[in-house]
Design a protein around this motif. Structure first.
Motif, PDB file in Angstrom:
ATOM      1  N   LYS A   1     -10.013  69.755  26.798  1.00  0.00           N
ATOM      2  CA  LYS A   1      -8.591  69.871  27.115  1.00  0.00           C
ATOM      3  C   LYS A   1      -7.810  68.738  26.449  1.00  0.00           C
ATOM      4  O   LYS A   1      -8.345  67.646  26.246  1.00  0.00           O
ATOM      5  CB  LYS A   1      -8.374  69.770  28.627  1.00  0.00           C
ATOM      6  CG  LYS A   1      -8.965  70.886  29.421  1.00  0.00           C
ATOM      7  CD  LYS A   1      -8.692  70.638  30.891  1.00  0.00           C
ATOM      8  CE  LYS A   1      -9.373  71.655  31.761  1.00  0.00           C
ATOM      9  NZ  LYS A   1      -9.167  71.339  33.191  1.00  0.00           N
ATOM     10  N   PHE A   2      -6.540  68.994  26.157  1.00  0.00           N
ATOM     11  CA  PHE A   2      -5.686  67.976  25.542  1.00  0.00           C
ATOM     12  C   PHE A   2      -5.665  66.709  26.393  1.00  0.00           C
ATOM     13  O   PHE A   2      -5.746  65.596  25.875  1.00  0.00           O
ATOM     14  CB  PHE A   2      -4.260  68.517  25.363  1.00  0.00           C
ATOM     15  CG  PHE A   2      -3.341  67.564  24.648  1.00  0.00           C
ATOM     16  CD1 PHE A   2      -3.350  67.470  23.271  1.00  0.00           C
ATOM     17  CD2 PHE A   2      -2.467  66.743  25.352  1.00  0.00           C
ATOM     18  CE1 PHE A   2      -2.513  66.585  22.595  1.00  0.00           C
ATOM     19  CE2 PHE A   2      -1.628  65.864  24.695  1.00  0.00           C
ATOM     20  CZ  PHE A   2      -1.653  65.790  23.322  1.00  0.00           C
ATOM     21  N   GLU A   3      -5.595  66.885  27.718  1.00  0.00           N
ATOM     22  CA  GLU A   3      -5.529  65.750  28.626  1.00  0.00           C
ATOM     23  C   GLU A   3      -6.789  64.889  28.551  1.00  0.00           C
ATOM     24  O   GLU A   3      -6.760  63.711  28.892  1.00  0.00           O
ATOM     25  CB  GLU A   3      -5.328  66.233  30.061  1.00  0.00           C
ATOM     26  CG  GLU A   3      -4.004  66.934  30.297  1.00  0.00           C
ATOM     27  CD  GLU A   3      -4.021  68.431  29.971  1.00  0.00           C
ATOM     28  OE1 GLU A   3      -5.001  68.932  29.373  1.00  0.00           O
ATOM     29  OE2 GLU A   3      -3.032  69.096  30.309  1.00  0.00           O
TER      30      GLU A   3
ATOM     31  N   GLU B   1       4.606  76.663  25.525  1.00  0.00           N
ATOM     32  CA  GLU B   1       4.845  77.553  26.676  1.00  0.00           C
ATOM     33  C   GLU B   1       4.474  78.979  26.350  1.00  0.00           C
ATOM     34  O   GLU B   1       4.602  79.451  25.298  1.00  0.00           O
ATOM     35  CB  GLU B   1       6.302  77.472  27.096  1.00  0.00           C
ATOM     36  CG  GLU B   1       6.723  76.104  27.552  1.00  0.00           C
ATOM     37  CD  GLU B   1       5.992  75.599  28.789  1.00  0.00           C
ATOM     38  OE1 GLU B   1       5.578  76.447  29.624  1.00  0.00           O
ATOM     39  OE2 GLU B   1       5.795  74.398  28.906  1.00  0.00           O
TER      40      GLU B   1
ATOM     41  N   GLN C   1       3.843  68.300  22.535  1.00  0.00           N
ATOM     42  CA  GLN C   1       4.420  68.974  23.691  1.00  0.00           C
ATOM     43  C   GLN C   1       3.630  70.242  23.969  1.00  0.00           C
ATOM     44  O   GLN C   1       3.098  70.863  23.049  1.00  0.00           O
ATOM     45  CB  GLN C   1       5.888  69.309  23.468  1.00  0.00           C
ATOM     46  CG  GLN C   1       6.148  70.303  22.349  1.00  0.00           C
ATOM     47  CD  GLN C   1       7.632  70.522  22.091  1.00  0.00           C
ATOM     48  OE1 GLN C   1       8.475  69.840  22.666  1.00  0.00           O
ATOM     49  NE2 GLN C   1       7.944  71.455  21.230  1.00  0.00           N
ATOM     50  N   LYS C   2       3.565  70.600  25.247  1.00  0.00           N
ATOM     51  CA  LYS C   2       2.835  71.792  25.652  1.00  0.00           C
ATOM     52  C   LYS C   2       3.532  73.033  25.109  1.00  0.00           C
ATOM     53  O   LYS C   2       4.758  73.138  25.179  1.00  0.00           O
ATOM     54  CB  LYS C   2       2.729  71.867  27.172  1.00  0.00           C
ATOM     55  CG  LYS C   2       1.797  72.967  27.653  1.00  0.00           C
ATOM     56  CD  LYS C   2       1.795  73.112  29.165  1.00  0.00           C
ATOM     57  CE  LYS C   2       1.338  71.860  29.868  1.00  0.00           C
ATOM     58  NZ  LYS C   2       1.198  72.093  31.328  1.00  0.00           N
TER      59      LYS C   2
ATOM     60  N   ASP D   1      -4.235  75.158  27.990  1.00  0.00           N
ATOM     61  CA  ASP D   1      -2.950  75.045  27.306  1.00  0.00           C
ATOM     62  C   ASP D   1      -3.114  74.553  25.877  1.00  0.00           C
ATOM     63  O   ASP D   1      -3.958  73.710  25.587  1.00  0.00           O
ATOM     64  CB  ASP D   1      -2.040  74.064  28.051  1.00  0.00           C
ATOM     65  CG  ASP D   1      -1.683  74.547  29.446  1.00  0.00           C
ATOM     66  OD1 ASP D   1      -1.410  75.752  29.596  1.00  0.00           O
ATOM     67  OD2 ASP D   1      -1.670  73.719  30.372  1.00  0.00           O
ATOM     68  N   LYS D   2      -2.256  75.093  25.000  1.00  0.00           N
ATOM     69  CA  LYS D   2      -2.181  74.611  23.621  1.00  0.00           C
ATOM     70  C   LYS D   2      -1.051  73.592  23.558  1.00  0.00           C
ATOM     71  O   LYS D   2      -0.088  73.647  24.326  1.00  0.00           O
ATOM     72  CB  LYS D   2      -1.903  75.766  22.661  1.00  0.00           C
ATOM     73  CG  LYS D   2      -3.037  76.772  22.610  1.00  0.00           C
ATOM     74  CD  LYS D   2      -2.711  77.901  21.660  1.00  0.00           C
ATOM     75  CE  LYS D   2      -3.833  78.928  21.649  1.00  0.00           C
ATOM     76  NZ  LYS D   2      -3.531  80.043  20.760  1.00  0.00           N
ATOM     77  N   TRP D   3      -1.183  72.646  22.618  1.00  0.00           N
ATOM     78  CA  TRP D   3      -0.188  71.578  22.459  1.00  0.00           C
ATOM     79  C   TRP D   3       0.248  71.512  21.000  1.00  0.00           C
ATOM     80  O   TRP D   3      -0.576  71.623  20.100  1.00  0.00           O
ATOM     81  CB  TRP D   3      -0.781  70.244  22.887  1.00  0.00           C
ATOM     82  CG  TRP D   3      -1.005  70.162  24.369  1.00  0.00           C
ATOM     83  CD1 TRP D   3      -1.980  70.786  25.097  1.00  0.00           C
ATOM     84  CD2 TRP D   3      -0.216  69.442  25.300  1.00  0.00           C
ATOM     85  NE1 TRP D   3      -1.849  70.490  26.418  1.00  0.00           N
ATOM     86  CE2 TRP D   3      -0.772  69.653  26.577  1.00  0.00           C
ATOM     87  CE3 TRP D   3       0.897  68.617  25.176  1.00  0.00           C
ATOM     88  CZ2 TRP D   3      -0.243  69.081  27.719  1.00  0.00           C
ATOM     89  CZ3 TRP D   3       1.412  68.048  26.319  1.00  0.00           C
ATOM     90  CH2 TRP D   3       0.857  68.274  27.571  1.00  0.00           C
TER      91      TRP D   3
ATOM     92  N   ASP E   1      -5.560  73.471  19.801  1.00  0.00           N
ATOM     93  CA  ASP E   1      -6.066  74.572  20.614  1.00  0.00           C
ATOM     94  C   ASP E   1      -7.409  74.130  21.198  1.00  0.00           C
ATOM     95  O   ASP E   1      -8.376  73.963  20.449  1.00  0.00           O
ATOM     96  CB  ASP E   1      -6.232  75.817  19.748  1.00  0.00           C
ATOM     97  CG  ASP E   1      -6.691  77.033  20.521  1.00  0.00           C
ATOM     98  OD1 ASP E   1      -7.151  76.892  21.681  1.00  0.00           O
ATOM     99  OD2 ASP E   1      -6.602  78.142  19.970  1.00  0.00           O
TER     100      ASP E   1
END
Length: 53
Positions: A29-31, A53, A50-51, A2-4, A14
């Protein structure tokens, strides 16, 4: 992965690119970013992202 997006400035984190200037290698990963990581453009914290979508 996922991109944030940074809500204040619109920067997109990214995971495939990482954050070279911030010492974050591609594939992180962002997390998994350190809790003290901040937006490279405006300095906002992870809580201001924010993620996409």
């Amino acid at each position: 992965m996922d991109k944030w997006e940074c809500i204040p400035c619109g920067y997109i984190y990214d995971p495939s690119e990482g954050d070279e200037d911030g010492g974050i290698a591609p594939g992180v990963k962002f997390e998994d970013l350190p809790e003290d990581w901040v937006c490279p453009l405006c300095g906002a914290g992870k809580e201001d992202f924010q993620k996409v979508e």
